[in-house]
Design an enzyme around this catalytic site. Sequence first.
Site, PDB file in Angstrom:
ATOM      1  N   ASP A 151     -21.536 -29.685   8.957  1.00 10.16           N
ATOM      2  CA  ASP A 151     -20.830 -29.373   7.718  1.00 10.16           C
ATOM      3  C   ASP A 151     -21.621 -28.359   6.896  1.00 10.16           C
ATOM      4  O   ASP A 151     -21.729 -28.481   5.679  1.00 10.16           O
ATOM      5  CB  ASP A 151     -20.615 -30.667   6.914  1.00 10.16           C
ATOM      6  CG  ASP A 151     -19.628 -30.491   5.762  1.00 10.16           C
ATOM      7  OD1 ASP A 151     -18.836 -29.542   5.817  1.00 10.16           O
ATOM      8  OD2 ASP A 151     -19.684 -31.289   4.807  1.00 10.16           O
ATOM      9  N   CYS A 208       4.129 -42.340  11.579  1.00  7.17           N
ATOM     10  CA  CYS A 208       3.449 -42.953  10.433  1.00  7.17           C
ATOM     11  C   CYS A 208       3.166 -41.926   9.343  1.00  7.17           C
ATOM     12  O   CYS A 208       2.709 -40.810   9.618  1.00  7.17           O
ATOM     13  CB  CYS A 208       2.134 -43.592  10.891  1.00  7.17           C
ATOM     14  SG  CYS A 208       1.191 -44.387   9.567  1.00  7.17           S
ATOM     15  N   CYS A 211      -0.789 -42.407   5.107  1.00  2.23           N
ATOM     16  CA  CYS A 211      -1.817 -41.640   4.398  1.00  2.23           C
ATOM     17  C   CYS A 211      -1.185 -40.719   3.362  1.00  2.23           C
ATOM     18  O   CYS A 211      -1.728 -40.519   2.266  1.00  2.23           O
ATOM     19  CB  CYS A 211      -2.680 -40.851   5.381  1.00  2.23           C
ATOM     20  SG  CYS A 211      -1.790 -39.647   6.402  1.00  2.23           S
ATOM     21  N   CYS A 215      -1.662 -41.483  -1.101  1.00  4.53           N
ATOM     22  CA  CYS A 215      -2.540 -40.576  -1.848  1.00  4.53           C
ATOM     23  C   CYS A 215      -2.251 -40.655  -3.351  1.00  4.53           C
ATOM     24  O   CYS A 215      -1.125 -40.379  -3.781  1.00  4.53           O
ATOM     25  CB  CYS A 215      -2.358 -39.143  -1.358  1.00  4.53           C
ATOM     26  SG  CYS A 215      -3.405 -37.948  -2.236  1.00  4.53           S
ATOM     27  N   CYS A 231      -6.730 -33.025  -4.586  1.00  6.43           N
ATOM     28  CA  CYS A 231      -7.458 -34.066  -3.854  1.00  6.43           C
ATOM     29  C   CYS A 231      -8.606 -34.623  -4.699  1.00  6.43           C
ATOM     30  O   CYS A 231      -9.426 -33.866  -5.238  1.00  6.43           O
ATOM     31  CB  CYS A 231      -8.003 -33.486  -2.548  1.00  6.43           C
ATOM     32  SG  CYS A 231      -9.016 -34.635  -1.593  1.00  6.43           S
ATOM     33  N   CYS A 261      -6.661 -42.609   1.877  1.00  7.57           N
ATOM     34  CA  CYS A 261      -5.906 -42.220   3.069  1.00  7.57           C
ATOM     35  C   CYS A 261      -6.529 -42.782   4.339  1.00  7.57           C
ATOM     36  O   CYS A 261      -5.833 -42.985   5.344  1.00  7.57           O
ATOM     37  CB  CYS A 261      -5.778 -40.698   3.163  1.00  7.57           C
ATOM     38  SG  CYS A 261      -7.336 -39.811   3.337  1.00  7.57           S
TER      39      CYS A 261
END
Length: 366
Positions: A151, A208, A211, A215, A231, A261
């Site tokens: 990352d 599905c 999530c 939120c 977010c 989520c």
Amino acid sequence: MTKNLPHDVVPESVRDPAQLTGAVKAWGKELGFQEIGIADATSDMSQSETGLQQWLAEGYHGEMDYMGKHGTRRTRPAELVPGTLRVISVRMNYMPEAKDSWVVIEDGDRAFISRYALGRDYHKVLRARLQKLADKIATVAAPFNYRVFTDSAPVMEVEWAQKSGVGWRGKHTLLLSRDAGSMFFIGEIYTDLPLALDNSVANYCGSCTRCIDVCPTQAIVGPYRLDARRCISYLTIEHKGSIPEMLRPLIGNRVYGCDDCQLICPWNKFAAHTGEADFAVRNGLDDVSLVELFAWNSEEFDAKLAGSPIRRFGHEQWLRNLAVGLGNAPSSPAVLNALQARRDDPSPLVREHVRWALQSHEDSRV
């Protein structure tokens, strides 16, 4: 040299890509990675490039300007690290033994901190393990050119993890595994070794939409599409300025990240607790009051969160987030006194959010 090899591998055999790949995966497991996959770094990423450009054009990246700075180097590994042929993707479970997340989220006096951030900074842990894996490979595969990532650079981590068979991208945009849900970190090694390739896995999200539905800020604007500007993880961590007022009430008591989520995802019933001591809960952050954390001065913040990913964003942003949480908390003398104590904080950013929080309690009494 041979002491570093698994018992069923001899030096001559690692010259064969399949045998070397087997050794790399065995070493990875020994170093604490639960899954290791290999992807072709020269494979076609045009669809991913187009998707990224559309996402940027929509402005969904918010203030994360770095997402658009590196052009095709993000999707073409050889432009970032010349000579790259393979991407080794790894995953490491992080879920610690901690207070039930939903219980904390539903208690407005407590502070919810994303479970990945309760222990030591994952950047340091994964980078060190990936370097150890690279060192082991170098003992039998020199000359060996590589670069490790956690990352930390323009790398499309989820895309490469998908191609390597480590998992699939869920509708919340995170990587999912049938064996481990999504409570894990991923990292990569770019290498010029012609390792044997793994196959990608199917997408098991089906119809599905849990999530998307759960939120709090409706940041998942469609399957596989996230508007970071809404977010909570972005707002509480990446976003440096004032949090939009319309979104503050929706944040609740989530003061560092948001796991909703993931918590709602059926695949996370398979998420295993980590065996890594570095990811164990520190300072009781899995179940602590907003008032207690808001009282920390900058010295306490630095000392108690040394080595934590939370420390990276600084005390001012910490107080900003906690002020929002306190503004959403049930009114009580303890909450109001905590806010009043920072009404004249040296930081204009903190003062603004404290005033909003106090006004929220005033409005709730009307």
